[in-house]
Write a protein that holds these residues in place. Sequence first.
Motif, PDB file in Angstrom:
ATOM      1  N   LEU A 132       6.245  10.531   0.248  1.00 17.26           N
ATOM      2  CA  LEU A 132       5.764   9.190  -0.084  1.00 17.26           C
ATOM      3  C   LEU A 132       5.894   8.284   1.129  1.00 17.26           C
ATOM      4  O   LEU A 132       6.927   8.261   1.787  1.00 17.26           O
ATOM      5  CB  LEU A 132       6.587   8.629  -1.250  1.00 17.26           C
ATOM      6  N   ASP A 133       4.825   7.549   1.418  1.00 16.78           N
ATOM      7  CA  ASP A 133       4.861   6.466   2.400  1.00 16.78           C
ATOM      8  C   ASP A 133       4.569   5.163   1.678  1.00 16.78           C
ATOM      9  O   ASP A 133       3.580   5.062   0.932  1.00 16.78           O
ATOM     10  CB  ASP A 133       3.805   6.670   3.492  1.00 16.78           C
ATOM     11  N   LEU A 134       5.431   4.174   1.868  1.00 14.50           N
ATOM     12  CA  LEU A 134       5.201   2.828   1.357  1.00 14.50           C
ATOM     13  C   LEU A 134       4.957   1.911   2.539  1.00 14.50           C
ATOM     14  O   LEU A 134       5.699   1.956   3.530  1.00 14.50           O
ATOM     15  CB  LEU A 134       6.410   2.331   0.554  1.00 14.50           C
ATOM     16  N   ALA A 148       0.856  -1.181   0.000  1.00 10.46           N
ATOM     17  CA  ALA A 148       0.000   0.000   0.000  1.00 10.46           C
ATOM     18  C   ALA A 148       0.895   1.236   0.000  1.00 10.46           C
ATOM     19  O   ALA A 148       2.107   1.148   0.278  1.00 10.46           O
ATOM     20  CB  ALA A 148      -0.930   0.002   1.210  1.00 10.46           C
ATOM     21  N   PHE A 149       0.310   2.381  -0.307  1.00  8.70           N
ATOM     22  CA  PHE A 149       1.131   3.590  -0.424  1.00  8.70           C
ATOM     23  C   PHE A 149       0.274   4.839  -0.305  1.00  8.70           C
ATOM     24  O   PHE A 149      -0.958   4.792  -0.472  1.00  8.70           O
ATOM     25  CB  PHE A 149       1.857   3.615  -1.772  1.00  8.70           C
ATOM     26  N   ALA A 150       0.930   5.950  -0.032  1.00  7.47           N
ATOM     27  CA  ALA A 150       0.331   7.283  -0.102  1.00  7.47           C
ATOM     28  C   ALA A 150       1.400   8.211  -0.668  1.00  7.47           C
ATOM     29  O   ALA A 150       2.486   8.336  -0.094  1.00  7.47           O
ATOM     30  CB  ALA A 150      -0.124   7.768   1.271  1.00  7.47           C
ATOM     31  N   ALA A 187      -3.160   7.422  -3.727  1.00  7.42           N
ATOM     32  CA  ALA A 187      -2.990   6.493  -2.608  1.00  7.42           C
ATOM     33  C   ALA A 187      -3.740   5.188  -2.822  1.00  7.42           C
ATOM     34  O   ALA A 187      -4.748   5.137  -3.534  1.00  7.42           O
ATOM     35  CB  ALA A 187      -3.471   7.145  -1.310  1.00  7.42           C
ATOM     36  N   MET A 188      -3.199   4.151  -2.192  1.00  8.12           N
ATOM     37  CA  MET A 188      -3.882   2.874  -2.028  1.00  8.12           C
ATOM     38  C   MET A 188      -3.739   2.524  -0.556  1.00  8.12           C
ATOM     39  O   MET A 188      -2.657   2.136  -0.105  1.00  8.12           O
ATOM     40  CB  MET A 188      -3.260   1.792  -2.906  1.00  8.12           C
ATOM     41  N   VAL A 189      -4.809   2.738   0.198  1.00  3.91           N
ATOM     42  CA  VAL A 189      -4.746   2.574   1.647  1.00  3.91           C
ATOM     43  C   VAL A 189      -5.507   1.318   2.054  1.00  3.91           C
ATOM     44  O   VAL A 189      -6.412   0.866   1.339  1.00  3.91           O
ATOM     45  CB  VAL A 189      -5.316   3.814   2.370  1.00  3.91           C
ATOM     46  N   PRO A 190      -5.151   0.739   3.214  1.00  6.73           N
ATOM     47  CA  PRO A 190      -5.797  -0.511   3.636  1.00  6.73           C
ATOM     48  C   PRO A 190      -7.308  -0.391   3.784  1.00  6.73           C
ATOM     49  O   PRO A 190      -8.049  -1.313   3.470  1.00  6.73           O
ATOM     50  CB  PRO A 190      -5.117  -0.813   4.977  1.00  6.73           C
TER      51      PRO A 190
END
Length: 356
Positions: free
Chosen positions: A136-138, A43-45, A61-64
């Motif tokens: 970016l957060d991975l 997932a990422f933002a 983003a692709m969040v949980p």
Amino acid sequence: MTSRLSASRLKAGLEHIDTLGLDDRGLRASILEVIREFVPYEAFAFLLTDPVTTVGCSPVAMVPDLSTLPTLIRLKYLTPLNRWTSLPSSGAASLALTTGPRNEENVLWADLLAHSGISDVVSVVFNDRFGWWGFLDLWRREGSFTAEEVRVLAEVRPAITSLLRSMQAASFRIVHPAPVRRGPGALILSPELELRVETAQAADWFSLLVPPEGGASPIPASAYNVAAQLLAIEARIDFHPAQARVHLGGSTWLTLRADRLAGHEPIERRDIMVTMETSSPAECRDIFARSHGLTNRESELLRQLAEGNDTRTVARSMLISELTVQDHLKSVFTKTSTSSRSELLALSMGARTELE
């Protein structure tokens, strides 16, 4: 594979991204696709940021769990550990390598991500001497990010920063339809960033910023970010203003600002109003100057020209010779791919239209 070799191959992949026809969302999707080959994630933002205030906007983003988005953004801004504004000089860090077994020190992980099955987070900031362009957060569900993976992301950070800044600069060169004048919009959020009410104009703008899928209501993600920055200021975690400029599309830039409503309740229990309006010419000009890499002197020259000053007046105001003014102007023309003062000024305010 060594980190040096991985970084070299990742840089090569970034260099081969064909930016022709891409907008900023398409560019970020392409960057993420290249990164995934070397640093796997679930997932990422990936957010753009206002280059001055550092506040996030226009997320990809692709969040949980999308329903937790307001909480996720609120905790992201209220978590000092590995916050994009306080990362080490390398500009990249992972939760596991920073805290060791003490992941609970990261409030975002302890209060939300751990319950979504996330085991580790790597954070990267994209900034240079001209401003802050994104972060970016991975997120990874199985295992932790390795020190080598973090080093690879740190090494390619300047290349990604350059791509993001160049894309912001390119947005000024698109020929747009004649601009439509719009009024301001506003919405009210709860202290937990739950949407209470919004104006029709606000809903229209958010549907353009993050187009909803399947007839769903637009998600005011940019408003969540600005409001979350207000919470960070109140918590004394960060002191950049709670505002952000974001490219809406066409020739329109929006400026969003957050503030608490007045009332007798303790401030932390009051609702938050986020206002949005088309950015002023000066606000657009500042992003134009930064995204094109203008120096402080060149930016000042651009401001002087926007005020209608001639070469002699500019020289006197900047305490330089008229010849130096011309030298600075030539440099600005080169950096912005313009050839006249009128073209430069029109471009810096996003004023190119099909009617030209």
